[in-house]
Design an enzyme around this catalytic site. Structure first.
Site, PDB file in Angstrom:
ATOM      1  N   ASP A 104     103.751   7.604  22.891  1.00  0.00           N
ATOM      2  CA  ASP A 104     104.483   6.651  22.038  1.00  0.00           C
ATOM      3  C   ASP A 104     104.056   6.812  20.590  1.00  0.00           C
ATOM      4  OD1 ASP A 104     104.933   5.468  24.501  1.00  0.00           O
ATOM      5  OD2 ASP A 104     103.466   3.864  24.135  1.00  0.00           O
TER       6      ASP A 104
HETATM    7  N1  URA Z   1     101.439   5.196  28.487  1.00  0.00           N
HETATM    8  C1  URA Z   1     101.959   4.493  27.474  1.00  0.00           C
HETATM    9  O1  URA Z   1     102.213   3.306  27.608  1.00  0.00           O
HETATM   10  N2  URA Z   1     102.154   5.119  26.314  1.00  0.00           N
HETATM   11  C2  URA Z   1     101.876   6.422  26.109  1.00  0.00           C
HETATM   12  O2  URA Z   1     102.079   6.958  25.009  1.00  0.00           O
HETATM   13  C3  URA Z   1     101.337   7.145  27.177  1.00  0.00           C
HETATM   14  C4  URA Z   1     101.128   6.502  28.370  1.00  0.00           C
END
Ligand code: URA
Length: 228
Positions: A104
């Site tokens: 993310d």
């Molecule tokens: N889980 C998440 O919530 N975000 C990420 O970027 C990777 C795993």
């Protein structure tokens, strides 16, 4: 064996035309000898350009320490992308490099970059069971009961019909934990904690399969050996 112009162009050194021009100008050598014909068939390892061997001639694999605030998409419009942190030549390769899975925008840490499609599959297929380790900071004190809950293989995420695979949680301080996952669903870490009533405030991936960031600083990348 590939043609010299096709090889250099596929490795991102320029269009076929640009490559033909710099071949003609004598910048490319094979075993020390100048090669002036762009259609010569060559072994990639034998070639130098301006005295340097070619970059990742059989496929590229690198790790990037993704900083907070960058997105893993190729398109802009959602903020700076991780591709802006990589050498532009990598995007000019054919195929261009891509990330193996995504993090993310608000997550930092280790992300692999490659131009090898089969490697993407090898690392992201659920059957491959590649271990990913996340360092998590939450908004309120962690309950030790979460360890058993996450290990149970019964955590359901909203909108999904299959529970998460068993995951290993190690509580490292009242507000921090290390979570090891074998799968990679959309926003999985945040959603797993949300399903139990915790909000993830900070998320960082420290390991992906056999790779760890070690002392790689945010926004820096490092080339990796191709797995055998
Ligand atoms: N889980 C998440 O919530 N975000 C990420 O970027 C990777 C795993």
């Amino acid at each position: 064996m590939p043609r010299l112009d096709q090889l250099l162009s596929s490795l991102g050194y320029g269009s076929r035309r640009e490559v033909a021009d710099f071949v003609k100008s004598g910048r490319v050598r094979r075993a020390g000898e100048v090669l002036k014909k762009a259609d010569t068939k060559v072994e990639p390892e034998d070639i130098t350009l301006d005295g340097e061997t070619l970059e990742a001639p059989h496929g590229l694999l690198a790790m990037l320490h993704k900083p907070l605030g960058h997105v893993c998409t190729h398109s802009d419009g959602e903020g700076p992308t991780i591709y802006e942190l990589l050498p532009p030549r990598w995007m000019a390769r054919k195929p261009a490099v891509t990330s193996i899975g995504r993090l993310d925008k608000d997550t930092s840490g280790l992300i692999l970059i490659t131009d090898l499609g089969p490697l993407v599959h090898q690392f992201t297929s659920p059957k491959a069971e590649v271990e990913k380790i996340y360092e998590v900071t939450v908004d309120r004190e962690l309950d030790p009961a979460l360890v058993a809950t996450f290990a149970s293989g019964s955590v359901m995420l909203r909108g999904e019909d299959r529970p998460c695979l068993p995951a290993q949680l190690e509580i490292t301080a009242p507000l921090t934990a290390r979570l090891t996952l074998m799968e990679g669903r959309y926003h999985q870490v945040r959603r797993m904690f949300a399903s139990q009533g915790w909000h993830v405030e900070k998320l960082h991936r420290s390991r992906f399969g056999p790779y760890t960031l070690d002392d790689l600083a945010p926004s820096q990348w490092r080339m990796l050996e191709l797995p055998v």
